[in-house]
Design a protein around this motif. Structure first.
Motif, PDB file in Angstrom:
ATOM      1  N   GLN A   1      31.914  33.234  55.291  1.00  0.00           N
ATOM      2  CA  GLN A   1      32.804  34.349  55.015  1.00  0.00           C
ATOM      3  C   GLN A   1      33.716  33.847  53.909  1.00  0.00           C
ATOM      4  O   GLN A   1      34.296  32.768  54.032  1.00  0.00           O
ATOM      5  CB  GLN A   1      33.617  34.708  56.266  1.00  0.00           C
ATOM      6  N   VAL A   2      33.816  34.603  52.822  1.00  0.00           N
ATOM      7  CA  VAL A   2      34.578  34.105  51.678  1.00  0.00           C
ATOM      8  C   VAL A   2      35.821  34.950  51.403  1.00  0.00           C
ATOM      9  O   VAL A   2      35.880  36.125  51.753  1.00  0.00           O
ATOM     10  CB  VAL A   2      33.707  34.050  50.385  1.00  0.00           C
ATOM     11  N   ASP A   3      36.787  34.313  50.780  1.00  0.00           N
ATOM     12  CA  ASP A   3      37.970  35.005  50.300  1.00  0.00           C
ATOM     13  C   ASP A   3      37.543  35.838  49.079  1.00  0.00           C
ATOM     14  O   ASP A   3      36.885  35.315  48.176  1.00  0.00           O
ATOM     15  CB  ASP A   3      39.031  33.967  49.908  1.00  0.00           C
ATOM     16  N   VAL A   4      37.914  37.112  49.071  1.00  0.00           N
ATOM     17  CA  VAL A   4      37.442  38.022  48.024  1.00  0.00           C
ATOM     18  C   VAL A   4      37.933  37.595  46.630  1.00  0.00           C
ATOM     19  O   VAL A   4      37.199  37.688  45.651  1.00  0.00           O
ATOM     20  CB  VAL A   4      37.870  39.483  48.362  1.00  0.00           C
ATOM     21  N   GLU A   5      39.165  37.112  46.537  1.00  0.00           N
ATOM     22  CA  GLU A   5      39.723  36.717  45.232  1.00  0.00           C
ATOM     23  C   GLU A   5      39.094  35.433  44.695  1.00  0.00           C
ATOM     24  O   GLU A   5      38.602  35.392  43.584  1.00  0.00           O
ATOM     25  CB  GLU A   5      41.243  36.522  45.344  1.00  0.00           C
ATOM     26  N   SER A   6      39.131  34.383  45.526  1.00  0.00           N
ATOM     27  CA  SER A   6      38.697  33.064  45.052  1.00  0.00           C
ATOM     28  C   SER A   6      37.205  32.803  45.284  1.00  0.00           C
ATOM     29  O   SER A   6      36.638  31.888  44.702  1.00  0.00           O
ATOM     30  CB  SER A   6      39.500  31.972  45.767  1.00  0.00           C
ATOM     31  N   GLU A   7      36.583  33.598  46.143  1.00  0.00           N
ATOM     32  CA  GLU A   7      35.195  33.406  46.571  1.00  0.00           C
ATOM     33  C   GLU A   7      34.984  32.065  47.267  1.00  0.00           C
ATOM     34  O   GLU A   7      33.868  31.556  47.343  1.00  0.00           O
ATOM     35  CB  GLU A   7      34.210  33.597  45.405  1.00  0.00           C
ATOM     36  N   ARG A   8      36.055  31.505  47.782  1.00  0.00           N
ATOM     37  CA  ARG A   8      35.936  30.262  48.548  1.00  0.00           C
ATOM     38  C   ARG A   8      35.686  30.564  50.024  1.00  0.00           C
ATOM     39  O   ARG A   8      36.165  31.571  50.543  1.00  0.00           O
ATOM     40  CB  ARG A   8      37.203  29.405  48.406  1.00  0.00           C
ATOM     41  N   ILE A   9      34.939  29.672  50.677  1.00  0.00           N
ATOM     42  CA  ILE A   9      34.607  29.859  52.091  1.00  0.00           C
ATOM     43  C   ILE A   9      35.848  29.666  52.960  1.00  0.00           C
ATOM     44  O   ILE A   9      36.535  28.643  52.849  1.00  0.00           O
ATOM     45  CB  ILE A   9      33.504  28.861  52.533  1.00  0.00           C
ATOM     46  N   VAL A  10      36.131  30.647  53.807  1.00  0.00           N
ATOM     47  CA  VAL A  10      37.269  30.526  54.730  1.00  0.00           C
ATOM     48  C   VAL A  10      36.807  30.495  56.186  1.00  0.00           C
ATOM     49  O   VAL A  10      37.592  30.240  57.089  1.00  0.00           O
ATOM     50  CB  VAL A  10      38.288  31.679  54.517  1.00  0.00           C
ATOM     51  N   GLY A  11      35.525  30.801  56.403  1.00  0.00           N
ATOM     52  CA  GLY A  11      35.016  30.787  57.771  1.00  0.00           C
ATOM     53  C   GLY A  11      33.505  30.923  57.792  1.00  0.00           C
ATOM     54  O   GLY A  11      32.874  31.137  56.742  1.00  0.00           O
ATOM     55  N   PHE A  12      32.951  30.774  58.986  1.00  0.00           N
ATOM     56  CA  PHE A  12      31.513  30.992  59.186  1.00  0.00           C
ATOM     57  C   PHE A  12      31.328  31.831  60.435  1.00  0.00           C
ATOM     58  O   PHE A  12      32.021  31.627  61.431  1.00  0.00           O
ATOM     59  CB  PHE A  12      30.776  29.667  59.414  1.00  0.00           C
TER      60      PHE A  12
ATOM     61  N   PRO B   1      34.722  21.441  59.006  1.00  0.00           N
ATOM     62  CA  PRO B   1      36.160  21.292  59.177  1.00  0.00           C
ATOM     63  C   PRO B   1      36.985  22.290  58.362  1.00  0.00           C
ATOM     64  O   PRO B   1      36.570  22.720  57.281  1.00  0.00           O
ATOM     65  CB  PRO B   1      36.410  19.856  58.689  1.00  0.00           C
ATOM     66  N   GLY B   2      38.135  22.643  58.923  1.00  0.00           N
ATOM     67  CA  GLY B   2      39.132  23.399  58.164  1.00  0.00           C
ATOM     68  C   GLY B   2      38.909  24.892  58.038  1.00  0.00           C
ATOM     69  O   GLY B   2      39.700  25.581  57.392  1.00  0.00           O
ATOM     70  N   VAL B   3      37.828  25.405  58.614  1.00  0.00           N
ATOM     71  CA  VAL B   3      37.581  26.836  58.489  1.00  0.00           C
ATOM     72  C   VAL B   3      37.422  27.477  59.877  1.00  0.00           C
ATOM     73  O   VAL B   3      37.227  26.789  60.867  1.00  0.00           O
ATOM     74  CB  VAL B   3      36.322  27.138  57.634  1.00  0.00           C
ATOM     75  N   THR B   4      37.503  28.805  59.896  1.00  0.00           N
ATOM     76  CA  THR B   4      37.365  29.553  61.137  1.00  0.00           C
ATOM     77  C   THR B   4      35.897  29.686  61.538  1.00  0.00           C
ATOM     78  O   THR B   4      35.027  29.776  60.664  1.00  0.00           O
ATOM     79  CB  THR B   4      37.950  30.975  60.928  1.00  0.00           C
ATOM     80  N   ILE B   5      35.639  29.659  62.840  1.00  0.00           N
ATOM     81  CA  ILE B   5      34.287  29.905  63.337  1.00  0.00           C
ATOM     82  C   ILE B   5      34.309  31.187  64.163  1.00  0.00           C
ATOM     83  O   ILE B   5      35.099  31.311  65.110  1.00  0.00           O
ATOM     84  CB  ILE B   5      33.788  28.733  64.220  1.00  0.00           C
ATOM     85  N   SER B   6      33.468  32.143  63.780  1.00  0.00           N
ATOM     86  CA  SER B   6      33.419  33.422  64.488  1.00  0.00           C
ATOM     87  C   SER B   6      32.200  33.468  65.394  1.00  0.00           C
ATOM     88  O   SER B   6      31.104  33.096  64.985  1.00  0.00           O
ATOM     89  CB  SER B   6      33.339  34.584  63.497  1.00  0.00           C
ATOM     90  N   VAL B   7      32.426  33.936  66.613  1.00  0.00           N
ATOM     91  CA  VAL B   7      31.358  34.021  67.600  1.00  0.00           C
ATOM     92  C   VAL B   7      31.311  35.447  68.148  1.00  0.00           C
ATOM     93  O   VAL B   7      32.355  36.038  68.420  1.00  0.00           O
ATOM     94  CB  VAL B   7      31.611  33.005  68.750  1.00  0.00           C
ATOM     95  N   ASN B   8      30.116  35.991  68.268  1.00  0.00           N
ATOM     96  CA  ASN B   8      29.965  37.355  68.787  1.00  0.00           C
ATOM     97  C   ASN B   8      30.035  37.373  70.305  1.00  0.00           C
ATOM     98  O   ASN B   8      29.514  36.492  70.970  1.00  0.00           O
ATOM     99  CB  ASN B   8      28.616  37.940  68.351  1.00  0.00           C
ATOM    100  N   MET B   9      30.663  38.405  70.818  1.00  0.00           N
ATOM    101  CA  MET B   9      30.785  38.553  72.266  1.00  0.00           C
ATOM    102  C   MET B   9      30.312  39.959  72.609  1.00  0.00           C
ATOM    103  O   MET B   9      30.832  40.937  72.079  1.00  0.00           O
ATOM    104  CB  MET B   9      32.251  38.353  72.624  1.00  0.00           C
ATOM    105  N   SER B  10      29.300  40.033  73.461  1.00  0.00           N
ATOM    106  CA  SER B  10      28.788  41.342  73.849  1.00  0.00           C
ATOM    107  C   SER B  10      29.861  42.155  74.566  1.00  0.00           C
ATOM    108  O   SER B  10      30.644  41.603  75.337  1.00  0.00           O
ATOM    109  CB  SER B  10      27.585  41.163  74.770  1.00  0.00           C
ATOM    110  N   PRO B  11      29.880  43.475  74.344  1.00  0.00           N
ATOM    111  CA  PRO B  11      30.857  44.334  75.028  1.00  0.00           C
ATOM    112  C   PRO B  11      30.789  44.169  76.548  1.00  0.00           C
ATOM    113  O   PRO B  11      31.805  44.280  77.223  1.00  0.00           O
ATOM    114  CB  PRO B  11      30.441  45.757  74.641  1.00  0.00           C
TER     115      PRO B  11
END
Ligand code: C2E
Ligand code: CA
Ligand code: CA
Ligand code: CA
Length: 274
Positions: A46-57, A105-115
């Motif tokens: 997942q990237v920052d729209v301005e810098s296009e740097r990775i902020v998470g996965f 390291p240093g970035v957010t990790i997103s995990v899906n959770m079923s409803p």
């Protein structure tokens, strides 16, 4: 049909019966797959729209089946959701993600959770236990839930989200715009991110309505202090729209497909060195 005799019935089993058996088979195989460690995670930046740097996965599950090959979640998540299995699957993915994210390291990790997990009383306790056991910083974890999860969240479900948020865990609303939730609902929950569904992004620059909707959601979300992420970003043109509207983050094939852990870690490392 009766005149054809009993054999005909066996040959032309009603379709729903065949599908039921197929589901049962997949379910049983999935239980075994969890035990055998055939479920693997891939990570999409997942990237920052301005810098296009990775902020998470975002961690996405794959099933490496010994004979059927790699199976995408669309083919087995619905099956798991038809039984309690989804609770085990999501718990497994969370644990794997927290362990493997040490390589990211240093970035957010997103995990899906079923409803369905929202109605599972032990969900939050399980997340807390996993964070402790893997020694993972709660502020680096983001849980993605869909609109349906917040729409049928009981007061227990609401409390659960509040507890998680209290620990510093971030909460993203996935597939925004495909269900019936509005930003009014969003305000009642401690949501920190909205992920605008890829169907709207696909139509940016194609359908005038899509641009109007995305612009509106971004503006309203921003005024509520919520991070706006666009999913399914595939073209530079779509990215230009998102920049113009003020969206914060983007995810999609334009930047990268979901990657195996080693490739994701290498990408992050290259970025850190640049
Ligand atoms: P999602 O959470 O909306 O995940 C995004 C999906 O879009 C992923 O498909 C991803 O590979 C795909 N995608 C990423 N970039 C692009 C793009 O630029 N264009 C297009 N057209 N697609 C893109 P995937 O991995 O097949 O996952 C499908 C769905 O399965 C996910 O949708 C999510 O709802 C569910 N899922 C995946 N992993 C898990 C899991 O561990 N637990 C649960 N409960 N659900 C999961
Ligand atoms: Ca998601
Ligand atoms: Ca999504
Ligand atoms: Ca989805």
């Amino acid at each position: 049909a009766k005149a054809e005799g009993r054999g005909a019935y066996r040959l032309f089993e009603p379709r729903f019966e065949r599908e039921r058996l197929e589901r049962r088979r997949t379910e049983a195989e999935l239980v075994a797959a969890l035990d055998k460690g055939e479920l693997k995670l891939v990570f999409q930046p997942q990237v920052d729209v301005e810098s296009e740097r990775i902020v998470g996965f975002e961690a996405l599950v794959r099933w490496d089946h010994p004979t059927r090959g790699r199976i995408l979640p669309g083919a087995f998540i619905p099956v798991a959701e038809g039984s309690r299995l989804i609770n085990r699957l999501d718990a497994y993915v969370l644990r794997q993600a927290c362990e493997q994210a040490k390589e990211l390291p240093g970035v957010t990790i997103s995990v899906n959770m079923s409803p369905l997990n929202m109605r599972h009383a032990g969900m939050v306790d399980n997340i807390i236990a996993t964070l402790r056991q893997t020694d993972f910083d709660p502020r680096r974890l983001e849980i993605e839930i869909t609109e349906s999860a917040i729409l049928d969240a009981s007061s227990e479900g609401q409390d659960a989200l509040a507890r998680l948020r209290g620990l510093g865990v971030r909460l993203a609303l996935d597939d925004f715009g495909t269900g019936h939730a509005s930003l009014v609902h969003v305000r009642r929950f401690p949501i920190t991110k909205i992920k605008i569904d890829k169907s709207f992004i696909l139509n940016l620059g194609v359908q005038r309505d899509a641009a109007a909707i995305v612009e509106y959601v971004v503006r309203l979300g921003r005024s509520l202090g919520i991070t706006l992420t666009a999913e399914g970003v595939e073209t530079r043109e779509q990215l230009r729209f998102l920049r113009a509207f003020g969206a914060h983050q983007a995810q999609g094939y334009l930047f990268s497909p979901p990657l195996p852990l080693a490739a994701a870690a290498a990408l992050l490392k290259r970025q850190a060195e640049a």
